[in-house]
Design a protein around this motif. Structure first.
Motif, PDB file in Angstrom:
ATOM      1  N   LEU C 220       0.813  -1.220   0.000  1.00  0.00           N
ATOM      2  CA  LEU C 220       0.000   0.000   0.000  1.00  0.00           C
ATOM      3  C   LEU C 220       0.849   1.274   0.000  1.00  0.00           C
ATOM      4  CD1 LEU C 220      -2.707   1.536   0.345  1.00  0.00           C
ATOM      5  CD2 LEU C 220      -2.311   1.395   2.823  1.00  0.00           C
ATOM      6  N   ARG C 221       0.526   2.171  -0.929  1.00  0.00           N
ATOM      7  CA  ARG C 221       1.100   3.521  -0.920  1.00  0.00           C
ATOM      8  C   ARG C 221      -0.052   4.486  -1.203  1.00  0.00           C
ATOM      9  NH1 ARG C 221       4.363   0.669   0.947  1.00  0.00           N
ATOM     10  NH2 ARG C 221       6.430   0.171   0.145  1.00  0.00           N
ATOM     11  N   PHE C 222      -0.515   5.142  -0.144  1.00  0.00           N
ATOM     12  CA  PHE C 222      -1.632   6.101  -0.282  1.00  0.00           C
ATOM     13  C   PHE C 222      -1.037   7.486  -0.100  1.00  0.00           C
ATOM     14  CE2 PHE C 222      -5.392   8.250   1.856  1.00  0.00           C
ATOM     15  CZ  PHE C 222      -6.158   8.329   0.700  1.00  0.00           C
ATOM     16  N   VAL C 223      -0.967   8.254  -1.193  1.00  0.00           N
ATOM     17  CA  VAL C 223      -0.305   9.554  -1.092  1.00  0.00           C
ATOM     18  C   VAL C 223      -1.344  10.647  -0.871  1.00  0.00           C
ATOM     19  CG1 VAL C 223       1.592   8.769  -2.560  1.00  0.00           C
ATOM     20  CG2 VAL C 223      -0.259  10.061  -3.572  1.00  0.00           C
ATOM     21  N   ILE C 224      -1.013  11.529   0.046  1.00  0.00           N
ATOM     22  CA  ILE C 224      -1.992  12.514   0.495  1.00  0.00           C
ATOM     23  C   ILE C 224      -1.988  13.759  -0.396  1.00  0.00           C
ATOM     24  CG2 ILE C 224      -2.758  13.890   2.478  1.00  0.00           C
ATOM     25  CD1 ILE C 224      -2.698  10.703   2.700  1.00  0.00           C
ATOM     26  N   GLN C 225      -3.215  14.126  -0.808  1.00  0.00           N
ATOM     27  CA  GLN C 225      -3.351  15.327  -1.628  1.00  0.00           C
ATOM     28  C   GLN C 225      -3.813  16.522  -0.792  1.00  0.00           C
ATOM     29  OE1 GLN C 225      -5.935  13.477  -4.390  1.00  0.00           O
ATOM     30  NE2 GLN C 225      -4.342  13.146  -5.932  1.00  0.00           N
ATOM     31  N   ASP C 226      -4.737  16.254   0.104  1.00  0.00           N
ATOM     32  CA  ASP C 226      -5.319  17.380   0.850  1.00  0.00           C
ATOM     33  C   ASP C 226      -6.077  16.889   2.090  1.00  0.00           C
ATOM     34  OD1 ASP C 226      -5.729  20.065   1.215  1.00  0.00           O
ATOM     35  OD2 ASP C 226      -6.442  20.371  -0.838  1.00  0.00           O
ATOM     36  N   ILE C 227      -6.323  17.787   3.017  1.00  0.00           N
ATOM     37  CA  ILE C 227      -7.121  17.458   4.202  1.00  0.00           C
ATOM     38  C   ILE C 227      -8.351  18.358   4.207  1.00  0.00           C
ATOM     39  CG2 ILE C 227      -7.064  17.180   6.728  1.00  0.00           C
ATOM     40  CD1 ILE C 227      -4.718  15.779   5.318  1.00  0.00           C
ATOM     41  N   ILE C 234     -11.518  14.584   6.687  1.00  0.00           N
ATOM     42  CA  ILE C 234     -11.255  13.638   5.599  1.00  0.00           C
ATOM     43  C   ILE C 234      -9.865  13.861   5.008  1.00  0.00           C
ATOM     44  CG2 ILE C 234     -11.967  12.910   3.275  1.00  0.00           C
ATOM     45  CD1 ILE C 234     -14.811  13.422   4.130  1.00  0.00           C
ATOM     46  N   ILE C 235      -9.129  12.754   4.938  1.00  0.00           N
ATOM     47  CA  ILE C 235      -7.794  12.802   4.366  1.00  0.00           C
ATOM     48  C   ILE C 235      -7.907  12.299   2.928  1.00  0.00           C
ATOM     49  CG2 ILE C 235      -5.444  11.896   4.562  1.00  0.00           C
ATOM     50  CD1 ILE C 235      -6.378  11.364   7.612  1.00  0.00           C
ATOM     51  N   SER C 263     -12.728   4.902   8.394  1.00  0.00           N
ATOM     52  CA  SER C 263     -13.670   4.686   7.281  1.00  0.00           C
ATOM     53  C   SER C 263     -13.024   5.080   5.969  1.00  0.00           C
ATOM     54  CB  SER C 263     -14.922   5.545   7.483  1.00  0.00           C
ATOM     55  OG  SER C 263     -14.578   6.913   7.354  1.00  0.00           O
ATOM     56  N   VAL C 264     -13.505   4.465   4.906  1.00  0.00           N
ATOM     57  CA  VAL C 264     -13.105   4.883   3.560  1.00  0.00           C
ATOM     58  C   VAL C 264     -14.300   5.644   3.004  1.00  0.00           C
ATOM     59  CG1 VAL C 264     -12.415   4.116   1.260  1.00  0.00           C
ATOM     60  CG2 VAL C 264     -11.606   2.874   3.281  1.00  0.00           C
ATOM     61  N   LYS C 278      -7.175   4.605  -7.450  1.00  0.00           N
ATOM     62  CA  LYS C 278      -8.339   5.338  -7.008  1.00  0.00           C
ATOM     63  C   LYS C 278      -7.981   6.587  -6.195  1.00  0.00           C
ATOM     64  CE  LYS C 278     -12.967   3.998  -6.500  1.00  0.00           C
ATOM     65  NZ  LYS C 278     -13.351   4.259  -7.832  1.00  0.00           N
ATOM     66  N   SER C 279      -8.669   7.685  -6.503  1.00  0.00           N
ATOM     67  CA  SER C 279      -8.549   8.858  -5.647  1.00  0.00           C
ATOM     68  C   SER C 279      -9.692   8.781  -4.659  1.00  0.00           C
ATOM     69  CB  SER C 279      -8.662  10.138  -6.473  1.00  0.00           C
ATOM     70  OG  SER C 279      -7.503  10.269  -7.249  1.00  0.00           O
ATOM     71  N   THR C 280      -9.370   8.861  -3.389  1.00  0.00           N
ATOM     72  CA  THR C 280     -10.412   8.635  -2.384  1.00  0.00           C
ATOM     73  C   THR C 280     -10.093   9.399  -1.107  1.00  0.00           C
ATOM     74  OG1 THR C 280     -11.732   6.898  -1.375  1.00  0.00           O
ATOM     75  CG2 THR C 280      -9.362   6.574  -1.340  1.00  0.00           C
ATOM     76  N   GLY C 281     -10.972   9.267  -0.123  1.00  0.00           N
ATOM     77  CA  GLY C 281     -10.713   9.903   1.173  1.00  0.00           C
ATOM     78  C   GLY C 281     -10.833   8.873   2.283  1.00  0.00           C
ATOM     79  N   ILE C 282     -10.123   9.111   3.385  1.00  0.00           N
ATOM     80  CA  ILE C 282     -10.295   8.241   4.549  1.00  0.00           C
ATOM     81  C   ILE C 282     -10.434   9.099   5.802  1.00  0.00           C
ATOM     82  CG2 ILE C 282      -8.944   6.318   3.577  1.00  0.00           C
ATOM     83  CD1 ILE C 282      -6.662   7.179   5.544  1.00  0.00           C
ATOM     84  N   THR C 283     -10.986   8.494   6.830  1.00  0.00           N
ATOM     85  CA  THR C 283     -10.902   9.123   8.148  1.00  0.00           C
ATOM     86  C   THR C 283     -10.110   8.172   9.035  1.00  0.00           C
ATOM     87  OG1 THR C 283     -12.941   8.074   8.893  1.00  0.00           O
ATOM     88  CG2 THR C 283     -13.144  10.263   7.905  1.00  0.00           C
TER      89      THR C 283
END
Lengths: 72, 239, 409
Positions: C220-227, C234-235, C263-264, C278-283
Motif C-alpha cells: 500500500l502507498r496512499f499519497v496525500i493530496q489534501d485534508i 477527511i484525508i 472509514s473509507v 483510485k482517488s479517495t478519502g479516509i478518516t
C-alpha cells in the motif's frame, strides 16, 4: 490480429465531463465512450479524404505528366 | 573501369531517409537543374552525355518524338573511352519497345474510368517495369565482371514505379534498398547520378527540380548535370 | 477475460537485424493482416529475390499512416499464452525519454547481435541503457547464424565477448540464443541446423518472463493530496499501489506515527476499501498531524524515507543544469527543494556517447546519473519496486527533467 490498445492523453477536465456523461448512457467506461466517438469522427474523415483527394491528385499528376511529355 | 550508376528519379531525401549507404557513398548532394524549363528525363540525360544543355534540341522533336532521341557516340563523352558499355540510357540506346509500352500503359491508366480497371492496369504496368529491372540488373552485374573501361547502367525502376506508386513509402523503400544492394556489388570507384528526384502527390509521384549525385572520391558541391562529362573525363586521366 | 500482456523492447546495432526479427516474430505468430505477406512476397520476387521479413514493419507502418494515427509506436503479436507488445524505439532520444517519463514501460528487452560482426560499440551503448533503466529480464539473441554456417564455435566466441561486457555493467541475461531471423531458426521454432543448441526459442524465452506486477498486489502507498475538515476530518489522496481498507493498521510517513483507518469515504457511496489507481478519502481513529505529500502505508512493507537519492535523469529543458542550483523535486504529491549533489556521468541521448564523468552541468536531451539531496526527507522507492514512487520530476515553474530512482540508502 487481436484488437490493440494504446494510450492517449486528454485533459483531466474532459475525462471528468465524460465520466459524468457516461453515467447517463449505456457505455461501460470512459474508454469505451471515447473510442466510439473517435471512431465516428475518423470514419467520416476517411471516407471524405479518400474520394476527394485522390481524384484531385490524379488530375494534378496527369497535368504534370503531360508537361513532362509522358502522356502524348 | 569507371562506373556510373544512372538512376532515374532517385530522390535525395529518400536516399538519406532510407539510409542507403552505398548510394550515398562518402560524398553526396543535389544537382542543379534550374537551367531547364522542366525536369524532363530525355532532356536531362541527353545534356549529361553531351555535356551541353540539350533542351532546345530535344524539345524540337516534339513530345512523342523526343522519346526516340538517339545521339551518336561521337557527340558524347563516351567517345573518350576505348571500350565503353552503356546500358539502356535515354537519348543513347534507350530500349524503345520497353519504354514505349510504359507510356502506353500510363496513358491507359489515366484514361481508365473504373477503379478496378485502373488497379489492373497499374499491376500490369508495375510488373512490366519490374521484369525489365531484373533484366537490366543482371546485365549490369555481368558487365561489372567484364573488361570494359567505362560502364554506365541506367535504371528506370524508381521513376516508372514512382509515377504511380510514390505515395507507397514501403514499396519505394524496397526499390531504393535494391538499388543500394546493386551499388554494393560495384567494386570500383563509381558515381551515382540521377536526372531529377521525385515529389509525392498523394499516391503518385512528380519529378522534383533537383537531381542526386554521389562519389567516393570528391565533393562536387552543387554541380550541373552537364558538368559530369568533364568530371568523368578528368577522373579517367587520374587513373 | 483479457489476456496478460508483456511489453518489451528490441535493441542493438542498427544493421544487426532488428526489423527482420520483428517481422519474423509477427509472421511466425500469424499476426500479419491477410494479404500483406503475399504483397511483400510479390514485391520481393519482382525485384528478383526471396521474401525479406525486414520489410514487414514498413508495410504495416504504411497501413497505419493511411489511417488517422494515434501513434503509440507499438507493435502487437500474441501467442496462446499471452499478448506481446513490442515498443518501438525509433531513436534513442524518444526511447530514453519515454522510458524515464513513464510514457512507455518495457518490462523486458531483447538485445540483438550479429554473429558475423560480433559486439559493436552501438551494441554496448544499447546494453548500457538497459542497465541504466534497470531492466532485469534480458534475452540476448545472436542473429544471422546462417551467415556463419551455424557454427557453434562462432556462437561461443561472440557469447563470451558479450557476457564479459555485460557483466561489467551488471546485466545478467536470462538467455543467450543463436538465431536466424531471416530463416526463422529458434524464433518460434527450433531448428535442426543448430543441433548443438538445446535451449529455448525466443518465444519460449519471452514466455518465461514475468509481467509487471499488478499495482493492486503491491504494498500500500496512499499519497496525500489534501485534508478537508467537514463534519469529519477527511484525508484525501490517491492509492498509487495496494489497497486501503477500513480497519487497517496504518503508518503515516515521514513522521512514522501509527493509527487505524476508521472509514473509507466515497461521495454518495458506501465503501470499505479503495484499490490502486483510485482517488479517495479516509478518516482515521486518531487525529494525527498529516499534510499534503505524506504517504500512508502498512507496517509490513515500508518505503524508504531519505534525503539522498541515486537516480537517472533525462534533461528536457533548454537551460542546462548548473552544479549547485536548487530546483523542485516532485514525486507523487511531494514537493521539496533539492539540489543535484553529484553528477556521476552524462550521456548524449542521441548517440549514447559518454560526454563526461563527474560533470558540472547537464544540458538539454542529455541523460545523467546523479545523486540528489532533498532539503528534507522524502518518501520514495526504488523504481523497480514500486514505480509510482520511484519516478519523479525536477522542475522550476515547468518540468525540466524526468527521473527514475535506481538506488536508495
Amino acid at each position: 490480429m487481436s484488437v490493440e490498445y494504446g494510450e492517449i492523453k486528454i485533459p483531466i477536465d474532459l475525462i471528468k465531463k465524460i465520466e459524468e456523461r457516461v453515467k447517463e448512457t449505456e457505455f461501460e467506461s470512459v474508454d469505451e465512450y471515447a473510442t466510439f466517438v473517435l471512431e465516428e469522427v475518423v470514419k467520416d474523415d476517411d471516407e471524405e479524404i479518400e474520394e476527394v483527394f485522390s481524384e484531385e491528385d490524379e488530375d494534378k499528376v496527369k497535368e504534370r505528366l503531360r508537361a513532362l511529355g509522358y502522356l502524348d | 573501369m569507371i562506373v556510373v550508376l544512372a538512376i532515374d528519379a532517385l530522390e535525395h531525401t529518400l536516399v538519406e531517409g532510407f539510409n542507403c549507404k552505398n548510394l550515398m557513398q562518402e560524398f553526396h548532394g543535389k544537382t542543379d537543374i534550374s537551367e531547364f524549363s522542366e525536369p524532363r528525363t530525355m532532356v536531362l540525360w541527353s545534356s549529361f552525355m553531351t555535356g551541353k544543355n540539350m533542351e532546345e534540341e530535344v524539345m524540337a522533336l516534339g513530345d512523342e518524338g523526343m522519346w526516340h532521341t538517339k545521339f551518336d557516340i561521337k557527340n558524347t563523352f563516351f567517345d573518350q573511352f576505348k571500350d565503353p558499355k552503356i546500358i539502356d540510357l535515354p537519348g543513347f540506346n534507350y530500349i524503345r519497345e520497353q519504354h514505349d509500352k510504359e507510356r502506353i500503359l500510363l496513358k491507359q491508366f489515366f484514361d481508365a474510368q473504373s477503379e478496378d480497371e485502373k488497379k489492373s492496369i497499374r499491376t500490369e504496368y508495375n510488373n512490366h517495369a519490374f521484369e525489365h529491372h531484373r533484366k537490366i540488373k543482371q546485365e549490369f552485374i555481368d558487365a561489372l565482371n567484364e573488361d570494359y573501361d567505362f560502364l554506365l547502367g541506367y535504371f528506370s525502376i524508381a521513376d516508372v514505379i514512382g509515377h504511380l506508386n510514390f505515395g507507397n513509402r514501403a514499396m519505394m523503400k524496397m526499390i531504393y534498398k535494391d538499388m543500394d544492394e546493386i551499388a554494393e556489388t560495384i567494386k570500383n570507384n563509381y558515381i551515382v547520378l540521377s536526372d531529377h528526384g521525385m515529389d509525392k502527390i498523394g499516391m503518385f509521384g512528380d519529378h522534383s527540380n533537383y537531381g542526386f549525385w554521389s562519389s567516393s572520391v570528391k565533393d562536387f558541391g552543387n554541380p550541373k548535370i552537364t558538368d559530369f562529362a568533364e568530371i568523368i573525363k578528368e577522373n579517367q586521366q587520374v587513373k | 477475460m483479457e489476456k496478460e500482456k508483456l511489453k518489451f523492447v528490441i535493441v542493438g546495432h542498427i544493421d544487426h537485424g532488428k526489423s527482420t526479427l520483428i517481422g519474423r516474430l509477427l509472421f511466425d505468430t500469424n499476426s500479419i493482416p491477410e494479404g500483406k505477406i503475399e504483397e511483400i512476397k510479390h514485391l520481393c520476387e519482382s525485384l528478383g529475390k526471396d521474401i525479406e521479413f525486414g520489410y514487414i514493419m514498413d508495410h504495416l507502418e504504411e497501413e497505419r499512416d493511411q489511417g488517422i494515427t494515434i501513434d503509440t509506436a507499438q507493435t502487437f503479436f500474441n501467442t496462446k499464452k499471452r499478448d506481446y507488445v513490442i515498443i518501438d524505439a525509433p531513436g534513442h532520444v524518444e526511447f530514453l525519454k519515454n522510458m524515464i517519463s513513464g510514457a512507455s514501460q518495457a518490462e523486458a528487452a531483447v538485445l540483438i547481435v550479429d554473429a558475423e560482426e560480433g559486439v559493436k560499440e552501438q551494441t554496448k551503448r544499447h546494453a548500457y541503457i538497459l542497465g541504466m533503466l534497470g531492466l532485469a529480464q534480458v534475452i540476448v539473441v545472436i542473429n544471422k547464424m546462417d551467415l556463419v554456417d551455424h557454427s557453434q564455435e562462432r556462437f561461443e566466441t561472440v557469447k563470451k565477448e558479450l557476457i564479459q561486457f555485460l557483466s561489467e555493467i551488471n546485466i545478467k541475461p536470462s538467455y543467450i540464443i543463436p538465431i536466424s531471423a531471416k530463416q526463422g531458426d529458434f524464433i518460434a521454432n527450433k531448428s535442426l541446423k543448430m543441433d548443438w543448441y538445446n535451449g529455448l526459442t525466443v518465444l519460449e524465452a519471452l514466455g518465461t518472463f514475468r509481467i509487471k506486477e499488478n499495482a493492486n498486489d503491491k504494498p500500500l502507498r496512499f499519497v496525500i493530496q489534501d485534508i478537508y475538515n467537514f463534519d469529519k476530518r477527511i484525508i484525501a489522496g490517491r492509492v498509487e499501489s495496494g489497497t486501503i481498507r477500513e480497519g487497517d493498521e496504518i503508518k503515516v510517513l515521514p513522521s512514522g506515527e501509527n493509527t487505524r483507518v476508521k472509514s473509507v469515504e466515497e461521495f454518495l457511496k458506501e465503501v470499505t476499501e479503495a484499490e490502486a489507481g483510485k482517488s479517495t478519502g479516509i478518516t482515521t481513529e486518531d487525529k494525527l498531524f498529516i499534510d499534503r505529500g505524506d504517504v500512508i502505508v502498512h507496517d509490513s512493507d515500508q518505503p524508504v524515507v531519505t534525503d539522498l537519492i541515486k537516480a537517472n535523469l533525462f534533461w528536457m529543458d533548454k537551460i542546462p543544469y548548473k552544479n549547485g542550483t536548487s530546483v523542485w523535486f516532485r514525486c507523487a504529491t511531494q514537493e521539496v527543494p533539492c539540489d543535484i549533489e553529484k553528477i556521476n556521468r552524462v550521456i548524449n541521448s542521441s548517440t549514447l556517447e559518454l560526454i563526461a564523468e563527474d560533470a558540472l552541468e547537464i544540458r538539454n536531451r542529455e541523460v545523467a546519473e546523479v545523486m540528489i539531496r532533498t532539503n528534507k526527507p522524502v518518501v520514495v522507492e526504488n523504481f523497480n519496486k514500486i514505480e509510482e514512487l520511484g519516478r519523479f520530476v525536477l522542475g522550476k515553474d515547468d518540468t525540466i527533467a524526468g527521473g527514475i530512482i535506481t538506488e536508495l540508502e
